[in-house]
Design a protein around this motif. Structure first.
Motif, mmCIF file in Angstrom:
data_model
loop_
_atom_site.group_PDB
_atom_site.id
_atom_site.type_symbol
_atom_site.label_atom_id
_atom_site.label_comp_id
_atom_site.label_asym_id
_atom_site.label_seq_id
_atom_site.Cartn_x
_atom_site.Cartn_y
_atom_site.Cartn_z
ATOM 1 N N GLN A 1 -41.638 -28.282 106.776
ATOM 2 C CA GLN A 1 -42.332 -29.230 105.922
ATOM 3 C C GLN A 1 -43.408 -29.972 106.723
ATOM 4 O O GLN A 1 -44.492 -30.259 106.213
ATOM 5 N N GLY A 2 -43.090 -30.253 107.970
ATOM 6 C CA GLY A 2 -44.080 -30.883 108.845
ATOM 7 C C GLY A 2 -45.322 -30.026 108.981
ATOM 8 O O GLY A 2 -46.447 -30.521 108.921
ATOM 9 N N GLY A 3 -45.096 -28.733 109.150
ATOM 10 C CA GLY A 3 -46.226 -27.806 109.256
ATOM 11 C C GLY A 3 -47.069 -27.821 107.991
ATOM 12 O O GLY A 3 -48.310 -27.818 108.047
ATOM 13 N N ALA B 1 -51.110 -29.124 107.625
ATOM 14 C CA ALA B 1 -52.160 -28.294 107.029
ATOM 15 C C ALA B 1 -52.764 -28.991 105.815
ATOM 16 O O ALA B 1 -53.997 -29.066 105.659
ATOM 17 N N GLU B 2 -51.909 -29.494 104.963
ATOM 18 C CA GLU B 2 -52.399 -30.176 103.755
ATOM 19 C C GLU B 2 -53.280 -31.366 104.108
ATOM 20 O O GLU B 2 -54.294 -31.620 103.458
ATOM 21 N N CYS C 1 -61.417 -30.284 105.774
ATOM 22 C CA CYS C 1 -61.597 -29.175 106.710
ATOM 23 C C CYS C 1 -61.646 -27.845 105.966
ATOM 24 O O CYS C 1 -60.851 -27.591 105.068
ATOM 25 N N LYS C 2 -62.584 -27.007 106.364
ATOM 26 C CA LYS C 2 -62.747 -25.711 105.725
ATOM 27 C C LYS C 2 -62.340 -24.594 106.665
ATOM 28 O O LYS C 2 -62.226 -23.441 106.279
ATOM 29 N N ASP D 1 -47.808 -20.824 104.984
ATOM 30 C CA ASP D 1 -47.567 -20.854 103.540
ATOM 31 C C ASP D 1 -48.643 -21.636 102.809
ATOM 32 O O ASP D 1 -49.072 -21.253 101.714
ATOM 33 N N ILE D 2 -49.080 -22.726 103.420
ATOM 34 C CA ILE D 2 -50.156 -23.490 102.783
ATOM 35 C C ILE D 2 -51.417 -22.628 102.694
ATOM 36 O O ILE D 2 -52.111 -22.606 101.676
#
Lengths: 323, 323
Positions: free
Chosen positions: B161-163, B167-168, B175-176, B199-200
DNA sequence: TTTTCTTGTGAAACCCGTTTCAAATCTGTT
DNA sequence: AACAGATTTGAAACGGGTTTCACAAGAAAA
């Protein structure tokens, strides 16, 4: 868990013989030796350290009493001690005290009743000496020193000389207006560093300018804010350690003061993060690996010499905050 | 050091009675009690923990096996565990392993033979499981997880979830072109964090861009250099932990890339230095105090439940490297 | 062959706090 | 006063590895 008596029964010898095979304390008939080794293998026997320690009055344990393992400098010291201890089959018992004398005393007592072989202590509370006097195991004080005519031994860096070096370095960098953020003066290392700075000021005929600050991030920022108010034209700051130096940097930047261009900054200890911060921090480094190793050695090899103090030289590590 | 028998003689009672007075295990005549207390006072008697531990088969000891106490995150974890342990009269035995399985095994064996009450272990070597299986004391794995159908318990943060959060967050900052510097994939926490990022990427239809990097300053700098070559138009970096994030920052600045203006940067762990660096580092924080406390509690209170995994939520700490 | 010196080995004591178990003391009842 | 029941108390065993000490067995010297 199998006991030595079970192993003995299986190998058809006495427990004494098993003990002798394990420790090589006496010659044992080859046949029996083999039988014992097989029995140990078969039962997965591991001698109980507690029983051994009860008899031997040595638990192969070194007590490590620190203000806080979360302080990076102490963590590094602990690492150095652990490496040396592990190499010689000793283990570390970790006690954090937050510099509380009561906790220090409790930890020492506990360690003694655990048959620890020695204690490595970092404290400034010299009341603890009443206690260390009653210790029948060696007590090594690291990083600090409040030497008296007692049984303690001291292992630390020459903080005084470090203080001198820091001041001299800033002067050689062209600073005309140095402020020293000295550490809590009840801590001997902080006092020594400050004294080094002070002596340089006198020798060079420079005005002494100081602030006092606890070893704490927030405190470091607060004190630096105040410093900037009091000493408007400061161009060099000696911080009492790297943590405080890093907080000072933060405040300087927040006040649009360029480092090292407008203000040069130097810390103490050379913690891992110092070379990593941007700009990298100039600092007075301590040979922490040697200090930790020496402290551990004094215990492991039951140093009997009367030498009371082991002092290591500090070293200037010039990085970007003074260039 | 006085023994219980000397105290008994002085107080004219039996050792058993002295023991009962000390531990309150049975009612003792008031007169005798007073005599015992006086005798204890007079002799300065402190019960020998080793003898006690031999009989009780509990040394009031928690073994702490870590890759390295010098890693600030582990130092923090150790601090949290120590606080909880100390509060309940337990002490910590510290073992650094450098992630070496052989050392881990040796440490576990030693701890068992010391009658330690439990072991808190941070490792990724799942071969160690052959060993933990034979352990007759609880083994708690912290920070990592390689759960199987064994007797281990796990206490850690929801790294996956931290990962995702990391990312989110970068995406929400606009950020692109995000690059993830993932940690060593044999470490479960590193893998989980990476999986979250991955996953994101899939969910948002973003191209996955990664580098791999050990938890090490120099490695962090080397990898970031390479990253800048490979991904010229990167505008967001997820570092596998704060140490690596800090090294990455150093390299970015050295390459005249502004943070957060040109590249946004996020780390993991929220070590003390993260909020202190300038600019302060945005990071995914772990509730390390709770993790440490829970791990200690599982041992101290001899947790018998079948719950195998205790998972804590990560938290985004937004600071200056993404603003 | 007998005596003497080594050398290997096990029984038992040791380290020291805890606990069991049975004896001793005290309480209360009849 | 006598006895059942409750409570205190100390002797001894316990945990498990180590060491001492004395005995036994083999080797060398007489």
């Amino acid at each position: 868990m199998a006991s030595i008596r079970e192993v003995a029964k299986l190998a058809q010898v006495s427990p004494a013989t098993v003990s002798r095979v394990m420790n090589g304390t006496a010659k044992v008939d080859e046949q029996k030796k083999r039988r014992v080794l097989e029995a140990i293998e078969e039962t997965g026997f591991v001698p109980n350290e507690v029983a051994r320690s009860l008899f031997k009055k040595s638990a192969k344990l070194i007590g490590l009493i620190l203000p806080s393992i979360e302080n990076p400098f102490f963590a590094q010291l602990a690492g150095a001690i652990e490496r040396k201890a592990d190499k010689h089959g000793y283990r570390l018992v970790l006690c954090n005290t937050g510099s509380n004398v009561e906790k220090e005393r409790a930890a020492m007592q506990m360690l003694m009743s655990m048959n620890a072989d020695g204690i490595i202590l970092t404290t400034s509370n010299d009341e603890i000496r009443e206690y260390t006097a009653k210790c029948n195991i060696p007590v090594i004080v690291t990083d600090r020193s409040f030497s008296g005519s007692d049984a303690l031994k001291y292992v630390h860096c020459n903080h005084y000389q470090g203080g001198r070096m820091a001041a001299e370095h800033l002067i050689s960098c062209g600073c005309k207006n140095i402020v020293c953020i000295k550490g809590p003066q009840e801590i001997s290392s902080a006092k020594d560093r400050y004294q080094g700075y002070k002596d340089i000021c006198q020798e060079k005929g420079i005005k002494e300018q100081t602030m006092e600050c606890a070893y704490d991030f927030n405190e470091g920022m607060r004190v630096t804010e105040k410093l900037l108010e009091e000493y408007k034209d400061v161009d060099g700051i000696i911080a009492c350690n790297d943590m405080v130096a890093i907080s000072a940097y933060k405040v300087l930047i927040r006040n649009n003061i360029q480092v090292p261009k407008q203000v040069k900054l130097i810390g103490f200890d050379d913690i891992a993060l110092s070379k990593l911060m941007t700009p990298a921090l100039t600092t007075i480094s301590q040979p922490v690996e040697e200090i930790g190793a020496k402290a551990a050695e004094l215990i492991i090899f039951r140093d009997e010499s009367t030498k009371q103090e082991y002092i290591y030289e500090a070293k200037l590590v010039e990085r970007e905050t003074t260039r």
